[in-house]
Design a protein around this motif. Sequence first.
Motif, PDB file in Angstrom:
ATOM      1  N   GLY A 187       0.810  -1.215   0.000  1.00 33.83           N
ATOM      2  CA  GLY A 187       0.000   0.000   0.000  1.00 33.83           C
ATOM      3  C   GLY A 187       0.839   1.257   0.000  1.00 33.83           C
ATOM      4  O   GLY A 187       0.543   2.217  -0.723  1.00 33.83           O
ATOM      5  N   LEU A 188       1.902   1.270   0.791  1.00 30.41           N
ATOM      6  CA  LEU A 188       2.770   2.445   0.823  1.00 30.41           C
ATOM      7  C   LEU A 188       3.501   2.635  -0.503  1.00 30.41           C
ATOM      8  O   LEU A 188       3.760   3.774  -0.911  1.00 30.41           O
ATOM      9  CB  LEU A 188       3.776   2.332   1.970  1.00 30.41           C
ATOM     10  CG  LEU A 188       3.183   2.455   3.386  1.00 30.41           C
ATOM     11  CD1 LEU A 188       4.264   2.264   4.429  1.00 30.41           C
ATOM     12  CD2 LEU A 188       2.466   3.790   3.582  1.00 30.41           C
ATOM     13  N   LEU A 189       3.821   1.536  -1.174  1.00 33.66           N
ATOM     14  CA  LEU A 189       4.420   1.662  -2.507  1.00 33.66           C
ATOM     15  C   LEU A 189       3.456   2.343  -3.474  1.00 33.66           C
ATOM     16  O   LEU A 189       3.851   3.211  -4.264  1.00 33.66           O
ATOM     17  CB  LEU A 189       4.824   0.283  -3.039  1.00 33.66           C
ATOM     18  CG  LEU A 189       6.077  -0.331  -2.423  1.00 33.66           C
ATOM     19  CD1 LEU A 189       6.288  -1.738  -2.979  1.00 33.66           C
ATOM     20  CD2 LEU A 189       7.299   0.537  -2.709  1.00 33.66           C
ATOM     21  N   PHE A 190       2.185   1.952  -3.422  1.00 29.89           N
ATOM     22  CA  PHE A 190       1.187   2.617  -4.260  1.00 29.89           C
ATOM     23  C   PHE A 190       1.090   4.097  -3.906  1.00 29.89           C
ATOM     24  O   PHE A 190       1.086   4.958  -4.790  1.00 29.89           O
ATOM     25  CB  PHE A 190      -0.184   1.957  -4.084  1.00 29.89           C
ATOM     26  CG  PHE A 190      -0.450   0.819  -5.018  1.00 29.89           C
ATOM     27  CD1 PHE A 190      -0.621   1.038  -6.376  1.00 29.89           C
ATOM     28  CD2 PHE A 190      -0.521  -0.480  -4.552  1.00 29.89           C
ATOM     29  CE1 PHE A 190      -0.859  -0.010  -7.243  1.00 29.89           C
ATOM     30  CE2 PHE A 190      -0.759  -1.535  -5.413  1.00 29.89           C
ATOM     31  CZ  PHE A 190      -0.926  -1.301  -6.751  1.00 29.89           C
ATOM     32  N   ALA A 191       0.995   4.390  -2.619  1.00 35.80           N
ATOM     33  CA  ALA A 191       0.825   5.780  -2.189  1.00 35.80           C
ATOM     34  C   ALA A 191       2.016   6.639  -2.583  1.00 35.80           C
ATOM     35  O   ALA A 191       1.863   7.837  -2.869  1.00 35.80           O
ATOM     36  CB  ALA A 191       0.616   5.844  -0.674  1.00 35.80           C
ATOM     37  N   THR A 193      -4.281   6.141  -6.682  1.00 42.75           N
ATOM     38  CA  THR A 193      -3.193   5.387  -6.059  1.00 42.75           C
ATOM     39  C   THR A 193      -3.410   5.300  -4.544  1.00 42.75           C
ATOM     40  O   THR A 193      -3.093   4.273  -3.922  1.00 42.75           O
ATOM     41  CB  THR A 193      -1.824   6.023  -6.353  1.00 42.75           C
ATOM     42  OG1 THR A 193      -1.822   7.390  -5.925  1.00 42.75           O
ATOM     43  CG2 THR A 193      -1.495   5.954  -7.830  1.00 42.75           C
ATOM     44  N   LEU A 194      -3.967   6.348  -3.955  1.00 42.96           N
ATOM     45  CA  LEU A 194      -4.271   6.298  -2.527  1.00 42.96           C
ATOM     46  C   LEU A 194      -5.395   5.306  -2.244  1.00 42.96           C
ATOM     47  O   LEU A 194      -5.374   4.586  -1.237  1.00 42.96           O
ATOM     48  CB  LEU A 194      -4.651   7.702  -2.038  1.00 42.96           C
ATOM     49  CG  LEU A 194      -4.539   7.977  -0.533  1.00 42.96           C
ATOM     50  CD1 LEU A 194      -3.149   7.638  -0.005  1.00 42.96           C
ATOM     51  CD2 LEU A 194      -4.881   9.425  -0.241  1.00 42.96           C
ATOM     52  N   VAL A 208      -0.992   9.016   3.371  1.00 43.02           N
ATOM     53  CA  VAL A 208      -1.463  10.329   2.919  1.00 43.02           C
ATOM     54  C   VAL A 208      -0.287  11.282   2.726  1.00 43.02           C
ATOM     55  O   VAL A 208      -0.218  12.028   1.741  1.00 43.02           O
ATOM     56  CB  VAL A 208      -2.475  10.900   3.930  1.00 43.02           C
ATOM     57  CG1 VAL A 208      -2.775  12.359   3.623  1.00 43.02           C
ATOM     58  CG2 VAL A 208      -3.769  10.084   3.907  1.00 43.02           C
ATOM     59  N   LEU A 209       0.666  11.254   3.648  1.00 36.98           N
ATOM     60  CA  LEU A 209       1.808  12.167   3.559  1.00 36.98           C
ATOM     61  C   LEU A 209       2.731  11.829   2.393  1.00 36.98           C
ATOM     62  O   LEU A 209       3.480  12.698   1.929  1.00 36.98           O
ATOM     63  CB  LEU A 209       2.592  12.160   4.871  1.00 36.98           C
ATOM     64  CG  LEU A 209       1.860  12.760   6.080  1.00 36.98           C
ATOM     65  CD1 LEU A 209       2.700  12.613   7.339  1.00 36.98           C
ATOM     66  CD2 LEU A 209       1.496  14.222   5.833  1.00 36.98           C
ATOM     67  N   LEU A 210       2.693  10.585   1.932  1.00 33.74           N
ATOM     68  CA  LEU A 210       3.508  10.220   0.773  1.00 33.74           C
ATOM     69  C   LEU A 210       2.997  10.863  -0.513  1.00 33.74           C
ATOM     70  O   LEU A 210       3.746  11.015  -1.473  1.00 33.74           O
ATOM     71  CB  LEU A 210       3.545   8.694   0.614  1.00 33.74           C
ATOM     72  CG  LEU A 210       4.508   7.958   1.540  1.00 33.74           C
ATOM     73  CD1 LEU A 210       4.318   6.452   1.406  1.00 33.74           C
ATOM     74  CD2 LEU A 210       5.950   8.340   1.244  1.00 33.74           C
ATOM     75  N   VAL A 211       1.735  11.226  -0.538  1.00 38.22           N
ATOM     76  CA  VAL A 211       1.173  11.907  -1.705  1.00 38.22           C
ATOM     77  C   VAL A 211       1.571  13.380  -1.631  1.00 38.22           C
ATOM     78  O   VAL A 211       1.346  14.026  -0.601  1.00 38.22           O
ATOM     79  CB  VAL A 211      -0.362  11.770  -1.750  1.00 38.22           C
ATOM     80  CG1 VAL A 211      -0.948  12.526  -2.931  1.00 38.22           C
ATOM     81  CG2 VAL A 211      -0.766  10.301  -1.803  1.00 38.22           C
ATOM     82  N   PRO A 212       2.183  13.937  -2.670  1.00 38.70           N
ATOM     83  CA  PRO A 212       2.580  15.362  -2.632  1.00 38.70           C
ATOM     84  C   PRO A 212       1.405  16.266  -2.281  1.00 38.70           C
ATOM     85  O   PRO A 212       0.260  16.002  -2.685  1.00 38.70           O
ATOM     86  CB  PRO A 212       3.079  15.614  -4.058  1.00 38.70           C
ATOM     87  CG  PRO A 212       3.514  14.272  -4.549  1.00 38.70           C
ATOM     88  CD  PRO A 212       2.579  13.280  -3.928  1.00 38.70           C
ATOM     89  N   ALA A 213       1.681  17.300  -1.530  1.00 33.26           N
ATOM     90  CA  ALA A 213       0.626  18.171  -1.024  1.00 33.26           C
ATOM     91  C   ALA A 213      -0.234  18.761  -2.133  1.00 33.26           C
ATOM     92  O   ALA A 213      -1.449  18.917  -1.969  1.00 33.26           O
ATOM     93  CB  ALA A 213       1.235  19.289  -0.175  1.00 33.26           C
ATOM     94  N   ASP A 214       0.387  19.084  -3.284  1.00 32.49           N
ATOM     95  CA  ASP A 214      -0.392  19.703  -4.348  1.00 32.49           C
ATOM     96  C   ASP A 214      -1.282  18.703  -5.076  1.00 32.49           C
ATOM     97  O   ASP A 214      -2.156  19.107  -5.859  1.00 32.49           O
ATOM     98  CB  ASP A 214       0.545  20.395  -5.347  1.00 32.49           C
ATOM     99  CG  ASP A 214       1.559  19.429  -5.947  1.00 32.49           C
ATOM    100  OD1 ASP A 214       1.956  18.473  -5.248  1.00 32.49           O
ATOM    101  OD2 ASP A 214       1.955  19.621  -7.109  1.00 32.49           O
ATOM    102  N   LEU A 215      -1.079  17.404  -4.831  1.00 34.89           N
ATOM    103  CA  LEU A 215      -1.909  16.374  -5.461  1.00 34.89           C
ATOM    104  C   LEU A 215      -2.830  15.678  -4.460  1.00 34.89           C
ATOM    105  O   LEU A 215      -3.661  14.870  -4.859  1.00 34.89           O
ATOM    106  CB  LEU A 215      -1.014  15.308  -6.119  1.00 34.89           C
ATOM    107  CG  LEU A 215      -0.084  15.767  -7.233  1.00 34.89           C
ATOM    108  CD1 LEU A 215       0.785  14.605  -7.692  1.00 34.89           C
ATOM    109  CD2 LEU A 215      -0.879  16.337  -8.403  1.00 34.89           C
ATOM    110  N   ARG A 216      -2.682  16.010  -3.193  1.00 32.11           N
ATOM    111  CA  ARG A 216      -3.386  15.284  -2.137  1.00 32.11           C
ATOM    112  C   ARG A 216      -4.885  15.562  -2.191  1.00 32.11           C
ATOM    113  O   ARG A 216      -5.320  16.719  -2.254  1.00 32.11           O
ATOM    114  CB  ARG A 216      -2.818  15.705  -0.795  1.00 32.11           C
ATOM    115  CG  ARG A 216      -3.062  14.739   0.351  1.00 32.11           C
ATOM    116  CD  ARG A 216      -2.267  15.195   1.562  1.00 32.11           C
ATOM    117  NE  ARG A 216      -0.821  15.106   1.308  1.00 32.11           N
ATOM    118  CZ  ARG A 216       0.086  15.828   1.958  1.00 32.11           C
ATOM    119  NH1 ARG A 216      -0.291  16.708   2.875  1.00 32.11           N
ATOM    120  NH2 ARG A 216       1.372  15.681   1.685  1.00 32.11           N
ATOM    121  N   PRO A 217      -5.721  14.510  -2.181  1.00 33.37           N
ATOM    122  CA  PRO A 217      -7.177  14.714  -2.207  1.00 33.37           C
ATOM    123  C   PRO A 217      -7.692  15.176  -0.843  1.00 33.37           C
ATOM    124  O   PRO A 217      -6.947  15.154   0.147  1.00 33.37           O
ATOM    125  CB  PRO A 217      -7.709  13.325  -2.561  1.00 33.37           C
ATOM    126  CG  PRO A 217      -6.670  12.392  -2.039  1.00 33.37           C
ATOM    127  CD  PRO A 217      -5.354  13.094  -2.188  1.00 33.37           C
TER     128      PRO A 217
END
Length: 216
Positions: A27-31, A49-50, A103-112
């Motif tokens: 899961g973390l690899l996907f995120a 991906t999240l 959630v934090l692995l997703v860049p802030a500008d792309l985070r849902p």
Amino acid sequence: MRGVRELLVPVCRTLPWRALGAGAAVGLLFAGTARLFPEGFDPWLALNTLRAAALCFALGLAFVLDDPARHTTATVPTRRPVRQALRLVPVVPLAALWWTAAVLLVPADLRPPLGATTLEAVAAFALALAGAAATVRHGEEPEPGVAVGAGLLVVAVPAVLLLPDRWDLFVATDAPTWPEAHERWAVLLIAALTTWLLCAREPTGRIQPNRPAGGG
């Protein structure tokens, strides 16, 4: 309460840590793919991906009630709801930490949106646990995780591909149906939690001792 506390350590030792760890790691690899391959990523892809990451962790949770000694522990004084709740005690905080990391692995500008996406993840986790509890209650298999995980995938894939638009669960953040979709996620969460509570109860219909003939 003392007996419950004493059970916690052996219960922790019997948890399927390998399955949980594998689901968490994948899961973390996907995120984290948005950080590994930043080119071509957009908010829609990051959201999905999240979602895939949450599904991976849910597949790990499908194994939480696996207990090779199930038919032995069924005879102990501790009731089934307590035994199952004890298996969740160490898992729930770990799930919260894992989701925070994902959630934090997703860049802030792309985070849902965090609240709505967390609702989706928690509903997926609850569905996995409800499926495990239902399988334990209605079957004799001591390790139902594989079947529950497969069932979760069988449900998830049609939900993505086959649900009509008015029932769609996996919508984009800018879609006009985003609020309605998360009302449906909330219903799924309530249904999953209710199912778990019902299936965690002790089975009824235990054999009662014979009463003497002519007894009052």
